[in-house]
Write a protein that holds these residues in place. Structure first.
Motif, short mmCIF file in Angstrom:
data_model
loop_
_atom_site.label_atom_id
_atom_site.label_comp_id
_atom_site.label_asym_id
_atom_site.label_seq_id
_atom_site.Cartn_x
_atom_site.Cartn_y
_atom_site.Cartn_z
N ALA A 179 29.08 12.43 -2.01
CA ALA A 179 29.07 13.71 -1.29
C ALA A 179 28.03 14.66 -1.87
CB ALA A 179 30.46 14.34 -1.36
N ALA A 180 27.85 14.64 -3.19
CA ALA A 180 26.83 15.50 -3.81
C ALA A 180 25.43 15.10 -3.36
CB ALA A 180 26.95 15.44 -5.33
N GLY A 181 25.18 13.79 -3.22
CA GLY A 181 23.87 13.33 -2.75
C GLY A 181 23.61 13.75 -1.32
N ILE A 182 24.64 13.67 -0.47
CA ILE A 182 24.48 14.10 0.92
C ILE A 182 24.22 15.60 0.99
CG2 ILE A 182 25.68 14.32 3.13
CD1 ILE A 182 27.17 11.73 2.44
N ARG A 183 24.92 16.36 0.16
CA ARG A 183 24.71 17.81 0.15
C ARG A 183 23.28 18.15 -0.28
NH1 ARG A 183 28.10 21.49 -3.98
NH2 ARG A 183 26.69 20.44 -5.40
N THR A 184 22.80 17.49 -1.33
CA THR A 184 21.44 17.75 -1.80
C THR A 184 20.41 17.40 -0.74
OG1 THR A 184 22.11 17.33 -4.10
CG2 THR A 184 19.76 17.21 -3.59
N GLY A 185 20.57 16.22 -0.13
CA GLY A 185 19.63 15.81 0.90
C GLY A 185 19.64 16.73 2.10
N THR A 186 20.83 17.21 2.49
CA THR A 186 20.93 18.09 3.65
C THR A 186 20.23 19.42 3.41
OG1 THR A 186 23.04 17.09 4.27
CG2 THR A 186 22.54 19.25 5.20
N ALA A 220 16.25 30.88 4.00
CA ALA A 220 16.97 30.88 2.72
C ALA A 220 18.46 31.13 2.93
CB ALA A 220 16.37 31.94 1.80
N GLY A 221 18.79 32.08 3.81
CA GLY A 221 20.19 32.37 4.07
C GLY A 221 20.91 31.18 4.70
N LEU A 222 20.23 30.48 5.62
CA LEU A 222 20.83 29.30 6.24
C LEU A 222 21.09 28.21 5.21
CD1 LEU A 222 21.71 27.94 8.89
CD2 LEU A 222 19.35 27.12 9.14
N CYS A 223 20.13 28.00 4.31
CA CYS A 223 20.30 26.99 3.27
C CYS A 223 21.48 27.33 2.36
CB CYS A 223 19.03 26.87 2.44
SG CYS A 223 17.63 26.12 3.32
N LEU A 224 21.62 28.58 1.97
CA LEU A 224 22.73 28.99 1.11
C LEU A 224 24.07 28.83 1.82
CD1 LEU A 224 21.23 32.19 -0.58
CD2 LEU A 224 21.60 29.95 -1.63
N LEU A 225 24.10 29.18 3.10
CA LEU A 225 25.34 29.05 3.87
C LEU A 225 25.77 27.59 3.97
CD1 LEU A 225 27.56 30.20 5.68
CD2 LEU A 225 25.97 30.04 7.62
N VAL A 226 24.85 26.71 4.34
CA VAL A 226 25.18 25.30 4.47
C VAL A 226 25.53 24.70 3.11
CG1 VAL A 226 24.25 23.04 5.12
CG2 VAL A 226 23.78 25.04 6.55
N GLU A 227 24.84 25.12 2.07
CA GLU A 227 25.17 24.65 0.72
C GLU A 227 26.61 24.98 0.36
OE1 GLU A 227 24.69 23.46 -3.42
OE2 GLU A 227 23.45 23.06 -1.68
N GLY A 228 27.03 26.21 0.65
CA GLY A 228 28.40 26.61 0.37
C GLY A 228 29.42 25.82 1.18
N LEU A 229 29.15 25.63 2.47
CA LEU A 229 30.07 24.88 3.32
C LEU A 229 30.18 23.42 2.88
CD1 LEU A 229 29.07 26.28 6.85
CD2 LEU A 229 31.11 26.84 5.49
N LEU A 230 29.06 22.81 2.51
CA LEU A 230 29.09 21.43 2.06
C LEU A 230 29.77 21.30 0.71
CD1 LEU A 230 25.59 20.09 3.17
CD2 LEU A 230 27.81 19.68 4.21
N ALA A 231 29.65 22.32 -0.13
CA ALA A 231 30.37 22.30 -1.41
C ALA A 231 31.88 22.29 -1.18
CB ALA A 231 29.96 23.49 -2.27
#
Length: 254
Positions: A147-154, A196-207
């Protein structure tokens, strides 16, 4: 008006959020292209990583070969695809998929390959086949790393998709490119802030999703290991030694 104030003024204008070239439409296209790129990367990297990690042979070579794709500049790959007739969102999805393969593949190989051998032996002792050992034992234990690899790649894909604007595609990068082209630098900065905001939002949701798919036992074990680990620069007290010494004194006392 400085560039930062111009950027916030542009973002606060409702007219910039609607229409075919508005923020909402561009964000939707940005997410669609990113989803296609991640899906292509998963289709290639995830089965390969699980297979290499399960076999335990050739994993290093597979990861090294995948990591060599990181040396390919995404812009150069987009230009190459455009030169061969691939333009717009299609070229962007293909280029970003190549860019997303290494973290997904590496984490899948590491996660499955790092499963405790005793767990594998116990599963084989119960008569499980190799495929069943993979899906019933190895994959559940490797879920956190996968899951961490998928989050990083996304997140990497989301941050790279804006380059689509350079080869005729549409995304939030369109705001950046058009802003520079018309010397409206506030608009270009606004596009960068949105990305940048979109990346942070998706990062949080995937976490949150990563935590949700991680088995409860693994979460508790990780939490317990962190709580039991001694602080840096401190040494654990020799409780067992002290207890043994005390019992010996008691045994020898008259």
């Amino acid at each position: 008006m400085d560039v930062l104030s111009e950027a916030f003024a542009w973002l606060n204008d409702p007219l910039n959020w609607t229409g075919r070239q508005g923020v909402l439409a561009l964000t939707r296209t940005h997410l669609e292209v990113s989803a296609v790129a991640v899906a292509l990367a998963l289709l290639v990297a995830l089965p390969t990583g699980l297979w290499l990690g399960h076999r335990g042979r050739g994993a290093t070579v597979g990861v090294v070969v995948a990591n060599t794709t990181r040396a390919l500049p995404t812009l150069a790959l987009l230009t190459l695809l455009a030169a061969t007739g691939w333009f717009g969102s299609t070229a962007t999805a293909l280029a970003c998929a190549v860019f997303a393969v290494p973290p997904i593949l590496a984490n899948a190989v590491t996660g499955v390959g790092g499963v405790d051998p005793d767990a594998r032996d116990a599963a084989r002792g119960l008569g499980m086949s190799g495929v069943r050992v993979l899906w019933s034992v190895e994959v559940p234990l490797a879920v956190p790393l996968i899951a961490a690899g998928i989050r990083t790649g996304t997140v990497q894909v989301l941050a790279t998709v804006p380059l689509a604007a350079l080869v005729g595609g549409t995304s939030l990068g369109t705001l950046v490119v058009s802003g520079f082209a018309t010397q409206r630098y506030g608009k270009a900065l606004a596009g960068g802030i949105l990305v940048a905001g979109l990346c942070l939002l998706v990062e949080g949701l995937l976490a949150l999703a990563e935590r949700a798919v991680t088995p409860a036992g693994l979460r508790h074990r990780a939490r317990g290991a962190g709580a039991d680990a001694p602080s840096r620069g401190q040494h654990p007290r020799p409780v067992a030694l002290g207890a043994a010494r005390g019992s010996n004194e008691t045994a020898h006392s008259p």
